[in-house]
Write a protein that holds these residues in place. Structure first.
Motif, PDB file in Angstrom:
ATOM      1  N   CYS A 142       0.822  -1.203   0.000  1.00 12.22           N
ATOM      2  CA  CYS A 142       0.000   0.000   0.000  1.00 12.22           C
ATOM      3  C   CYS A 142       0.858   1.255   0.000  1.00 12.22           C
ATOM      4  N   ARG A 143       2.150   1.107   0.239  1.00 12.87           N
ATOM      5  CA  ARG A 143       3.000   2.291   0.215  1.00 12.87           C
ATOM      6  C   ARG A 143       4.233   1.976  -0.634  1.00 12.87           C
ATOM      7  N   PRO A 144       4.014   1.785  -1.922  1.00  5.49           N
ATOM      8  CA  PRO A 144       5.114   1.316  -2.759  1.00  5.49           C
ATOM      9  C   PRO A 144       6.276   2.314  -2.823  1.00  5.49           C
ATOM     10  N   ASP A 145       5.980   3.618  -2.603  1.00  3.82           N
ATOM     11  CA  ASP A 145       7.042   4.619  -2.762  1.00  3.82           C
ATOM     12  C   ASP A 145       8.172   4.426  -1.755  1.00  3.82           C
ATOM     13  N   ASP A 146       7.812   4.037  -0.544  1.00  5.10           N
ATOM     14  CA  ASP A 146       8.883   3.892   0.448  1.00  5.10           C
ATOM     15  C   ASP A 146       9.046   2.458   0.938  1.00  5.10           C
ATOM     16  N   GLY A 147       8.454   1.536   0.213  1.00  5.99           N
ATOM     17  CA  GLY A 147       8.709   0.128   0.528  1.00  5.99           C
ATOM     18  C   GLY A 147       7.976  -0.402   1.736  1.00  5.99           C
ATOM     19  N   GLY A 148       7.062   0.375   2.314  1.00  2.00           N
ATOM     20  CA  GLY A 148       6.330  -0.105   3.480  1.00  2.00           C
ATOM     21  C   GLY A 148       5.258  -1.095   3.083  1.00  2.00           C
ATOM     22  N   VAL A 149       4.688  -1.789   4.058  1.00  2.00           N
ATOM     23  CA  VAL A 149       3.582  -2.697   3.780  1.00  2.00           C
ATOM     24  C   VAL A 149       2.402  -2.325   4.656  1.00  2.00           C
ATOM     25  N   CYS A 150       1.221  -2.662   4.172  1.00  2.00           N
ATOM     26  CA  CYS A 150       0.029  -2.546   4.979  1.00  2.00           C
ATOM     27  C   CYS A 150       0.057  -3.706   5.963  1.00  2.00           C
ATOM     28  N   SER A 151      -0.154  -3.440   7.212  1.00  2.00           N
ATOM     29  CA  SER A 151      -0.142  -4.549   8.151  1.00  2.00           C
ATOM     30  C   SER A 151      -1.204  -4.360   9.216  1.00  2.00           C
ATOM     31  N   GLY A 152      -1.480  -5.454   9.875  1.00  2.00           N
ATOM     32  CA  GLY A 152      -2.464  -5.436  10.945  1.00  2.00           C
ATOM     33  C   GLY A 152      -2.022  -6.383  12.044  1.00  2.00           C
ATOM     34  N   VAL A 153      -2.648  -6.242  13.193  1.00  2.00           N
ATOM     35  CA  VAL A 153      -2.356  -7.147  14.296  1.00  2.00           C
ATOM     36  C   VAL A 153      -3.656  -7.451  15.024  1.00  2.00           C
ATOM     37  N   LYS A 154      -3.825  -8.719  15.348  1.00  2.00           N
ATOM     38  CA  LYS A 154      -4.976  -9.141  16.141  1.00  2.00           C
ATOM     39  C   LYS A 154      -4.483  -9.554  17.516  1.00  2.00           C
ATOM     40  N   ILE A 155      -5.099  -8.982  18.542  1.00  5.16           N
ATOM     41  CA  ILE A 155      -4.748  -9.308  19.926  1.00  5.16           C
ATOM     42  C   ILE A 155      -5.893 -10.102  20.531  1.00  5.16           C
ATOM     43  N   ILE A 156      -5.570 -11.218  21.156  1.00  5.45           N
ATOM     44  CA  ILE A 156      -6.576 -12.004  21.882  1.00  5.45           C
ATOM     45  C   ILE A 156      -6.170 -12.043  23.349  1.00  5.45           C
ATOM     46  N   VAL A 157      -7.079 -11.654  24.213  1.00  9.93           N
ATOM     47  CA  VAL A 157      -6.822 -11.686  25.660  1.00  9.93           C
ATOM     48  C   VAL A 157      -7.827 -12.640  26.283  1.00  9.93           C
ATOM     49  N   THR A 158      -7.339 -13.643  27.005  1.00  4.52           N
ATOM     50  CA  THR A 158      -8.261 -14.535  27.726  1.00  4.52           C
ATOM     51  C   THR A 158      -7.989 -14.432  29.222  1.00  4.52           C
TER      52      THR A 158
END
Lengths: 320, 320
Positions: free
Chosen positions: B123-139
């Motif tokens: 998603c950010r090809p100009d500076d080489g970054g990537v689109c990312s996400g994180v899922k947190i699960i708390v039990t």
């Protein structure tokens, strides 16, 4: 100490050295079967059964447990292959329940707590058997993200064997109250013993110190069940138990009792009718029947029907 | 490939060699922290958050995610110690999200699927970054049996980092329908992103092939949300979104939008009002906004408000 097993292709496995305090490590096996995280952990996407076992490590009510589990698997849309795998694992349960018995009959038995009841160390002292139980957890399997599961996903199946409380011929007498947590209504899931149990966890936190169970209502102030049992209420010498079509778990002891006793009527019981109750009892597979001696401090009568039911229930486990 | 981590005392850990197909094995670490089985697996006794990250591995909406999670922990009765542990883990999230970014910026990026949307590889090809996400699960932690948890139980905290779909300035146009699965109502849990998600799993199974989302109703045939998004409906040039007091998840993008835009009214929307809808959009943290081009085959209008909202949402991730 409980023992934890996972179903691995065609057998129950328990990583060596993994019991008791570190028992959770055994789960790594199941969770590594496929890609991602267990959907039981992510979404509560699965079902469970808790079974009382006789001295041979068998559940006399196995057909009812299997029937409820199979119905639940169908409602949750498990594939035919997945259902076959679960049936295979259930058919091989004696491999681990017998191992549990043989572990304990030759050594002192440590009492464990179930439902905060006083525990006996041995329910069949004459021949050295132990009271035991097994909890089976079936999840759809592992996935990475999102509610959708890939085709061909393979279920994860866990089993925990444990020592169960003594089963007396007469029902335990308990104090209960009405729980302030009310159950949501979801006809699609009603009756099933699924893994979405936050309501029960919250309800358990609301127990008063003297309570051993509590009465759960739905959003319309109708009685549904106990927090971990089904309920039977005697009003005007008539036994009533609520339907399980909008909320609640269709317990196997409830099914067993209804199949045997004609005089129990399945009908809606508004909370206000509790004031007319002469007797109340709860049923579940581990403790059989427990009868209410005090409801929010008000004494109730004992009913000989319940003693009959408990004796009959206990006889299921003695006939082996 | 997703990467799985568990929170171990004061740091995120990922067993060496455990990624991708075998990632589930990492869970053994978390599940072995205490006695018994994870209550997330047994009862869905916990919460989760799914966060979109910017090119620095940070979530611009982190305060809203933390706020919802903290509220949920309080509702579920987590102890102050447990809440402190969760806050500590959340504060150290960048340790793993940065690791995720550094893993990917130097190697070809494999597109993954989220919500069945076509994926971009960067998603950010100009500076080489990537689109990312994180899922947190708390039990709540591990326990052996029964709905009650012991005092001092320690939470299990899991994190999964993954590649997120590209975030366009304009919202994706999607086809949707009304889902036949209706949501139960439970005011105690409404708004929370808890782990009891069987309803969403069943609803996801009911998607027609052309649907990218679907409208979920409650038992009274009122609109609640999408299966994995919140919903905004434009009727007579007025934007409406349902309240989250009986069912549904109070989404962070919904919270963010309501805090910025005065002209959205939070009110009950009966299903029959859908016939008067001029525009409909869905929001969630991974995709921002998605606008409905066809509802059960009937075309809807596009609304420039949604493009504004999506551009604004995207700018949150570009300003880093």
């Amino acid at each position: 100490m409980p023992h934890i097993y996972t179903w691995d292709v065609d057998r129950w496995t328990q990583p060596s050295g993994v019991t008791g305090l570190n028992a959770g490590a055994g789960l790594g096996m199941g969770l590594a079967m496929g890609q991602g995280l267990d959907r039981g952990l992510q979404f509560g996407d699965g079902l469970f059964e808790t079974m009382r076992l006789n001295a041979k490590g068998e559940s006399p009510l196995m057909p009812l447990h299997q029937g409820r589990l199979k119905k639940g698997l169908a409602v949750l849309g498990f594939s035919p292959d997945a259902i076959t795998t679960v049936e295979r694992a259930m058919s091989k349960l004696s491999d681990i329940t017998l191992a549990h018995l043989s572990t304990h009959t030759s050594s002192p038995i440590t009492p464990t707590s179930a439902h905060n009841q006083p525990q006996a160390v041995d329910c069949r002292p004459d021949d050295g058997g132990v009271c035991s139980g097994v909890k089976i957890i079936v999840t759809r399997g592992n996935s990475t993200q999102g509610y959708g599961a890939i085709e061909g996903i393979r279920p994860n199946i866990y089993a925990v064997t444990f020592e169960a409380p003594e089963l007396n011929p007469a029902p335990a007498l308990i104090n209960v109250g009405v729980n302030p947590v009310t159950l949501g209504e979801q006809p699609l899931l009603a009756g099933l013993k699924h893994l979405n149990r936050i309501e029960q966890v919250l309800a358990r936190q609301k127990f008063q110190p003297e309570w051993s169970e509590s009465i759960m209502l739905n959003q319309k102030s109708q009685i549904v069940e106990g927090c971990m049992s089904n309920i039977f209420v005697n009003i005007d010498n008539q036994w009533l138990t609520p339907p399980m079509d909008n909320a609640g778990v269709d317990g196997v002891v409830r099914q067993w009792l209804l199949s045997m006793v004609d005089k129990i009527s399945v009908e809606v019981i508004p909370l206000k009718e509790l004031a007319s109750a002469q007797a109340i009892c709860f049923s579940n597979s581990l403790s059989g029947f427990r009868e209410v001696q005090a409801l929010d401090g008000q004494s109730l009568l004992m009913n000989t029907d319940v003693t009959d039911w408990q004796m009959h229930y206990k006889s299921l486990f003695d006939e082996c």
